[in-house]
Design a protein around this motif. Sequence first.
Motif, PDB file in Angstrom:
ATOM      1  N   ASP A  21       0.669  -1.188  -0.165  1.00 17.68           N
ATOM      2  CA  ASP A  21      -0.003   0.078   0.058  1.00 17.68           C
ATOM      3  C   ASP A  21       1.027   1.308   0.018  1.00 17.68           C
ATOM      4  O   ASP A  21       0.547   2.272  -0.646  1.00 17.68           O
ATOM      5  N   LEU A  22       1.869   1.121   0.786  1.00 16.84           N
ATOM      6  CA  LEU A  22       2.933   2.481   0.645  1.00 16.84           C
ATOM      7  C   LEU A  22       3.525   2.693  -0.343  1.00 16.84           C
ATOM      8  O   LEU A  22       3.427   3.791  -0.774  1.00 16.84           O
ATOM      9  N   MET A  25       0.857   4.021  -2.832  1.00 13.25           N
ATOM     10  CA  MET A  25       0.596   5.648  -2.516  1.00 13.25           C
ATOM     11  C   MET A  25       1.886   6.525  -3.094  1.00 13.25           C
ATOM     12  O   MET A  25       1.739   7.627  -3.364  1.00 13.25           O
ATOM     13  N   GLN A  26       3.099   5.782  -2.931  1.00 12.45           N
ATOM     14  CA  GLN A  26       4.364   6.587  -3.024  1.00 12.45           C
ATOM     15  C   GLN A  26       4.395   6.665  -4.803  1.00 12.45           C
ATOM     16  O   GLN A  26       4.751   7.975  -5.275  1.00 12.45           O
ATOM     17  N   SER A  28       1.750   6.931  -6.444  1.00 15.78           N
ATOM     18  CA  SER A  28       0.643   7.945  -6.742  1.00 15.78           C
ATOM     19  C   SER A  28       1.058   9.370  -6.617  1.00 15.78           C
ATOM     20  O   SER A  28       0.765  10.338  -7.430  1.00 15.78           O
ATOM     21  N   LEU A  29       1.795   9.388  -5.463  1.00 14.19           N
ATOM     22  CA  LEU A  29       2.482  10.730  -5.305  1.00 14.19           C
ATOM     23  C   LEU A  29       3.402  11.391  -6.094  1.00 14.19           C
ATOM     24  O   LEU A  29       3.368  12.364  -6.715  1.00 14.19           O
ATOM     25  N   GLN A 115      -3.733  17.695  -2.958  1.00 13.36           N
ATOM     26  CA  GLN A 115      -3.435  16.253  -2.756  1.00 13.36           C
ATOM     27  C   GLN A 115      -2.263  15.700  -2.505  1.00 13.36           C
ATOM     28  O   GLN A 115      -2.340  14.675  -1.975  1.00 13.36           O
ATOM     29  N   LEU A 119      -1.487  13.276   0.289  1.00 12.62           N
ATOM     30  CA  LEU A 119      -0.828  11.910   0.100  1.00 12.62           C
ATOM     31  C   LEU A 119       0.564  11.971   1.021  1.00 12.62           C
ATOM     32  O   LEU A 119       0.982  10.985   1.420  1.00 12.62           O
ATOM     33  N   GLU A 122      -0.342  11.017   4.532  1.00 12.19           N
ATOM     34  CA  GLU A 122      -0.830   9.576   4.379  1.00 12.19           C
ATOM     35  C   GLU A 122       0.756   8.545   4.256  1.00 12.19           C
ATOM     36  O   GLU A 122       0.609   7.620   4.994  1.00 12.19           O
ATOM     37  N   VAL A 123       1.395   9.160   3.377  1.00 12.11           N
ATOM     38  CA  VAL A 123       2.694   8.161   3.217  1.00 12.11           C
ATOM     39  C   VAL A 123       3.309   8.308   4.535  1.00 12.11           C
ATOM     40  O   VAL A 123       3.817   7.107   4.927  1.00 12.11           O
ATOM     41  N   ARG A 126       2.034   6.126   6.905  1.00 16.39           N
ATOM     42  CA  ARG A 126       1.906   4.715   6.549  1.00 16.39           C
ATOM     43  C   ARG A 126       3.381   4.104   6.834  1.00 16.39           C
ATOM     44  O   ARG A 126       3.570   3.194   7.220  1.00 16.39           O
TER      45      ARG A 126
END
Length: 168
Positions: A21-22, A25-26, A28-29, A115, A119, A122-123, A126
């Motif tokens: 998941d991390l 997300m990275q 996506s970032l 965003q 993110l 959140e990263v 995580r």
Amino acid sequence: MTALQTHIVEQEHRLRKSTEDLKAMQRSLEVKQRKLSDLEQFLERMEKERVALKVKKDFIEHHVRRSLCEPRKAGPEAESLRKNKIEICTLEEKICHLDHLVHRQSSKMRTYLKQIKGLSAEVWARESAVESLTERLHAAQAQNVELKYKLEFWSSQDPKKNSLGMSV
């Protein structure tokens, strides 16, 4: 399988899932940051174009004002003046369109920034969770090794020596 081993397997699974998941997300970032960078470059180009159009418009307006101050001439001079006025209107429309476009893109950029900020937070959360899970997993594995060692140690001892019971 003992309860501790089951717990370790569950922790390993949670750690793998959290790590996946991390990484997602990275990625996506990174995509959002690239889009933001592209958008910033696009806005810079539009602003340069706007400035160039404004300079051109100002130059033509100056030329038109100068022409209006001179005595009226017929023919090509009047036609040139009319074309210049049309070009001024066209340039004003282009500038207005660019202003509108810059405003929309700036709004889009602010959205990307929000965003990215969300993110990033959140990263970070995580990453902290993954670090915590890793520490707990290592602690459980160390505890498992220690318990195995104690089990082997006590299993290898003579049962008569270890007995504290009283004989009658």
